[in-house]
Design a protein around this motif. Structure first.
Motif, short mmCIF file in Angstrom:
data_model
loop_
_atom_site.label_atom_id
_atom_site.label_comp_id
_atom_site.label_asym_id
_atom_site.label_seq_id
_atom_site.Cartn_x
_atom_site.Cartn_y
_atom_site.Cartn_z
N LEU A 34 94.02 79.23 63.84
CA LEU A 34 94.64 80.16 64.79
C LEU A 34 93.66 81.24 65.20
O LEU A 34 93.22 82.03 64.37
CB LEU A 34 95.87 80.82 64.16
CG LEU A 34 97.19 80.07 64.23
CD1 LEU A 34 98.27 80.90 63.58
CD2 LEU A 34 97.56 79.79 65.67
N LEU A 82 100.74 83.22 62.22
CA LEU A 82 100.24 84.15 63.23
C LEU A 82 100.42 85.59 62.78
O LEU A 82 101.43 85.91 62.16
CB LEU A 82 101.07 83.91 64.50
CG LEU A 82 100.49 84.29 65.84
CD1 LEU A 82 99.17 83.58 66.07
CD2 LEU A 82 101.48 83.89 66.92
N GLY A 83 99.46 86.41 63.08
CA GLY A 83 99.61 87.84 62.80
C GLY A 83 98.99 88.23 61.48
O GLY A 83 98.29 87.46 60.84
N ALA A 86 94.31 83.77 67.02
CA ALA A 86 94.94 85.08 67.10
C ALA A 86 95.22 85.71 65.76
O ALA A 86 95.60 86.86 65.67
CB ALA A 86 96.24 84.94 67.89
N SER A 87 95.05 84.95 64.71
CA SER A 87 95.50 85.43 63.41
C SER A 87 94.42 86.23 62.67
O SER A 87 93.26 85.82 62.65
CB SER A 87 95.92 84.22 62.57
OG SER A 87 96.29 84.62 61.30
N HIS A 88 94.79 87.32 62.08
CA HIS A 88 93.99 88.07 61.11
C HIS A 88 92.56 88.41 61.56
O HIS A 88 91.68 87.55 61.54
CB HIS A 88 93.92 87.28 59.80
CG HIS A 88 93.10 87.96 58.73
ND1 HIS A 88 93.27 89.28 58.42
CD2 HIS A 88 92.11 87.51 57.93
CE1 HIS A 88 92.42 89.61 57.47
NE2 HIS A 88 91.70 88.56 57.15
#
Lengths: 452, 473
Positions: B28, B385-386, B30-32
């Motif tokens: 991902l 995600l996130g 967008a993650s971390h």
């Protein structure tokens, strides 16, 4: 010294201050993120390397976002994307998050992708049919200017891309602009005070640009009859746009924001006059002044002993300009240095009018940085500084007894938001002075040890 | 264990292999997002006294450092005066026409304003992409000012957080003069990377220095934890380098050994009696002070005998569930795993992020080489995600995993709410620090005692709701 014309170099031989700065203000990317994160039910995608995500995190905290509700994302650009372009990775990342239940995804590009020419507008347009939320690209790389420029860029994009101009006007309504361009560390309390005040006057708020603002409010912003800019640092361009495009009249223009008794009275009177609520405004002023006066009579603020003590104000224009009158009138100190983070012409004009009106001739520094502030403090030798944690440390060795931290406070954290606007705001400022007075007097050493 | 949320269950060696082959890397985008190269390089450089880190970029990059590192951390907790976070404030025009001239002026200006012992130019994304030659400007500028001027290519896109630390350490080597003498019985401590060490809570380093002093070993410099340029200049005169954290010291230690022939003591973090003994002997033996070290170790072991006995009694036969999160970090968690095993527990490390393994390959390999190969579990939530810091998913997964073990004890931080005793090993509570060395054994014993004796006290609904929601939102 002539007010507003006093940026003389502290040391004549020092080099030009143009090349090496120790800035107070963050970059345009941060300002844009701060603005986008004020839209509720949205998410933010930083098209940037991973470090810029930290500017987003800071904006996230400043807008009091909740990570259970708002997600921030990052394309985490690396060398490959800088060399070959990052549009593919941006598209991929948008597709990764297309399941999010949000109303809008703000895509904000940082320095890297803007220099290499990533077209975030084209990527968003091509992917819009694939996602259920609005894609809002905002090109606001750090090199475009300060955080205030970023706020203006983001507001401009939002107003141009999202506002539906066909909505009918809401009579006697207002659109609030740039409440977040305010260095009060708990500025949402200032916004809350404004909203309470307007509610009491029966003035509906159509949109707040931006803080916890549903996307529908942004879309309906053109239905406001008037606008109210809640900052002296940003938002004026948005007000001008709303005026030029939708005929939205700006109120309370060219008067300081409502910090202190006189500023609050003047601001409320202007509102009352425009909306034909003079009586309510007068009642609010009378009640507020009575409340502040009686509270001070009962709590006994020690700030009254600082009569005509030389003071410095180091802040943004939003807090700093109104503080000039508050410090001079209510607190009876004498501003001898006013150092403001920004330097736009309308803000300079406003400060100059205030100084002339008060008969003050302090040293004035616009667009100050930490080095120039310290030099200014060294030169002026004030006894009290209204500023931030930065000044507390930058003033070390200069023999300044009181540093009243009112902006950008990094040491203390307030769990309850406290406004500076309005009448309770006066008490909050008085409390800051009171606490600093106490700290300055607190014994640092013990003469002997207790026996027990 | 049959738990649907588990995506990896094996040992550290197996996880390392999966990461090396690319099988276990989060996809991902967008993650971390951890810090970028610029941030971490800045952190190391700001650990040198009287340095001006001159950021060649717009105001966003230095501002985070100014607020967070210089003002909040350095001034408020690290006992350091406010130092400049100077910046060339690159604007659109500089991006188009280049900023080298401005940078040269800025170096001269920085020297005139701040009278530093060292100026380090740090490039950002902007200056990197437009190819401003910061290294040439540094060489040119050095002729015009009265201090060393170095340049570090630290564009945020140019590497991960680890490369920033390591490149900054490498740069610091350029300040090291050829040795004129040898400082007998003296070492450098390497790997301090978060600016100057805090004055108020200098826990682990204080414990190391206390034990070294007891043996009779002196410290020339903690690089870069508040050292001076002068100390760095003499860094090659020591007999040995050691690190306060193997992971962060190893790069500089290896490089100094390779380039300058200064030997480097390769030992892990001194958590627990065996690792502490290894750390001290790893330093004392090459210096010919083994006998003194053994005397100190014997004396200190006597002091902590009751704590050692308690830890053995309590942990023997238990499962120590150790989670990697913000505090403690991954390498500390692996050191804790070793310590738990030493006291008879079976360590299970939860959610060591594959990204962390990837970025710490040499250290992980070293740890495996010392025989530490704990059981590892990774859960799905780690790859969601996130942010993974306080994610509801990983909390739920942790709780579910803990339920499957008999007699578990959780070693992590109090932000977790597993149904078992929680040993709060956060580094954010100075009341039970240090965790290193013999004092660390006492503190960890006290934390274990607290966890067990208070296991039936109610946990905070407030904090739990704050971190993971109330379920009603």
């Amino acid at each position: 010294m002539v007010p507003g014309n006093s940026e003389e170099p502290v040391a004549p031989k020092s080099p030009s201050p143009e090349s090496c700065n120790d800035p107070y203000l963050r970059c345009a990317f941060h300002g844009a993120a701060l603005t986008a994160l004020g839209v509720a039910g949205s998410a933010l995608l930083a098209h940037s390397p991973q470090g810029c995500e930290y500017l987003v995190n800071n904006a996230f905290a400043t807008q009091e976002c909740d990570y259970m509700e708002t997600m921030t994302l990052c394309t985490k650009l690396c060398v490959d994307e800088i060399v070959h372009g990052g549009e593919d990775i941006l598209a991929r990342t948008i597709r990764e998050v297309k399941g999010l239940k949000i109303s809008a995804l703000f895509v904000i590009s940082a320095c890297g992708p803007e220099i290499v020419g990533d077209d975030i507008v084209a990527v968003c347009e091509s992917l819009q049919p694939e996602v259920k939320f609005r894609l809002v690209p905002i090109a606001s790389p750090g090199f475009r200017g300060s955080q205030y420029d970023g706020i203006d860029i983001a507001l401009d994009t939002m107003l141009k891309k999202l506002v539906d101009g066909s909505a009918g006007k809401v009579p006697g309504s207002v659109c609030l602009i740039a409440p977040h361009a305010n260095a009060n560390p708990t500025w949402p309390a200032d916004l809350a005070w404004v909203k309470q005040t307007l509610a009491r006057m029966g003035i509906p708020v159509v949109a707040t640009l931006t803080h916890k603002t549903p996307l529908s409010e942004v879309v309906n912003a053109a239905s406001a009859e008037t606008s109210l800019v809640l900052s002296h640092d940003a938002g004026q361009k948005a007000a001008n746009f709303l005026s030029a495009t939708y005929g939205i009249e700006q109120v309370c223009r060219e008067i300081p924001l409502p910090i202190g008794m006189t500023n609050t009275q003047r601001w409320l009177a202007a509102l009352g006059e425009r909306f034909d609520r003079q009586k309510t405004a007068e009642e609010m002023v009378a009640e507020g002044e009575r409340m502040v006066t009686t509270t001070c009579r009962r709590k006994w603020p020690m700030g009254r002993f600082l009569y005509r003590t030389p003071a410095a104000i180091v802040a943004d224009a939003t807090v700093g300009i109104p503080l000039v009158r508050f410090v001079t009138e209510e607190m009876e100190m004498t501003p001898e240095l006013v150092a403001l983070y920004s330097s736009q012409r309308p803000m300079r004009d406003l400060l100059e009018r205030e100084l002339n009106s008060l008969g003050l001739t302090p040293k004035v520094m616009y667009g100050t940085d930490v080095y120039r502030t310290r030099q200014g403090l060294r030169e002026v030798s004030p006894r009290v500084v209204f500023g931030s944690t930065i000044e507390r440390h930058a003033a070390e060795g200069l023999g300044i007894p009181y540093i009243v931290e009112v902006v950008r406070i990094m040491r203390q954290f307030r769990m309850i938001n406290r406004e500076y606007f309005g009448y309770t705001g006066i008490l909050n400022l008085v409390e800051c002075i009171q606490n600093e007075w106490t700290m300055a007097w607190r014994s640092k050493e013990r003469r002997y040890e207790a026996k027990w | 264990m049959n738990n649907e949320s588990i995506v990896f269950h094996g040992n550290l060696q197996q996880l390392l292999e999966k990461v090396e082959t690319g099988e276990m890397i989060p996809k991902l985008q967008a993650s971390h997002a951890p810090m970028c190269k610029f941030f971490t390089a800045y952190y190391v450089i700001s650990g040198i006294r009287h340095v001006v880190p001159l950021v060649h970029g717009p105001t966003g990059c230095p501002l985070y450092m100014s607020d967070f590192v210089r003002t909040r951390e350095c001034c408020e907790t690290r006992g350091v005066p406010l130092e400049p976070t100077a910046c060339t404030t690159l604007d659109e025009s500089n991006v188009i026409y280049g900023g080298e001239g401005k940078l040269l002026e800025a170096v001269k200006e920085a020297y005139a304003k701040y009278h530093p012992d060292l100026i380090v130019i740090l490039s950002c994304c902007c200056s990197g992409i437009i190819s401003d030659d910061v290294e040439s400007i540094a060489r040119e500028a050095e002729k015009l000012v009265g201090c060393r001027v170095l340049a570090l290519k630290s564009e945020g896109f140019g590497g991960d957080f680890r490369s920033g630390y390591e490149d900054a350490f490498k740069l610091i080597m350029d300040l090291m003069d050829p040795p004129e003498t040898t400082m007998k019985g003296t070492i450098n401590i390497l790997g301090a990377r978060w600016g100057p060490t805090p004055t108020e809570f200098n826990w682990d380093l204080d414990e190391i220095e206390r034990l070294l002093t007891a043996i009779g070993i002196k410290v020339n410099a903690v690089i870069a934890g508040g050292c001076t340029v002068e100390q760095i200049k003499h860094a090659r005169e020591v007999e040995l380098n050691a690190s306060w954290c193997y992971d962060w010291g190893q790069k500089l230690g290896d490089l100094m050994q390779e380039r300058f022939g200064v030997p480097y003591s390769k030992t892990g973090q001194p958590y627990g009696p065996a690792a502490t003994r290894e750390w001290l002997l790893g330093v004392a033996t090459p210096l010919g002070m083994e006998k003194e070290a053994l005397e100190v170790i014997e004396r200190e072991m006597k002091e902590v005998e009751p704590d050692l006995a308690y830890l053995k009694e309590i942990l023997s036969g238990k499962t120590a569930i150790i989670e990697i999160s913000e505090f403690p970090g991954p390498i500390r968690a692996l050191s804790l795993a070793r310590m738990a095993e030493e006291f008879g527990a079976h360590p299970v490390v939860i959610n060591v992020h594959p990204y962390t393994i990837k970025e710490r390959m040499p250290s992980i390999r070293y740890i495996l080489g010392t025989g530490v190969n704990p059981e590892i579990i990774l859960t799905k939530g780690l790859f969601h995600l996130g942010s993974f810091r306080s994610s509801k998913e990983t909390e739920d997964e942790l709780e579910s995993i803990v339920r499957e073990y008999d007699n578990p004890i959780f070693f992590g931080n109090s932000g977790r709410f597993p149904p078992c005793p929680v040993v709060n090993l956060t580094l954010m509570n100075p009341a039970f620090q240090p965790q290193y060395g013999f004092k660390g054994i006492k503190n960890i014993a006290a934390l274990v005692r607290q966890a067990l004796e208070n296991r039936n006290l109610p946990r905070s609904r407030l904090f739990r709701g704050m971190l993971y929601g109330t379920g009603k939102q």
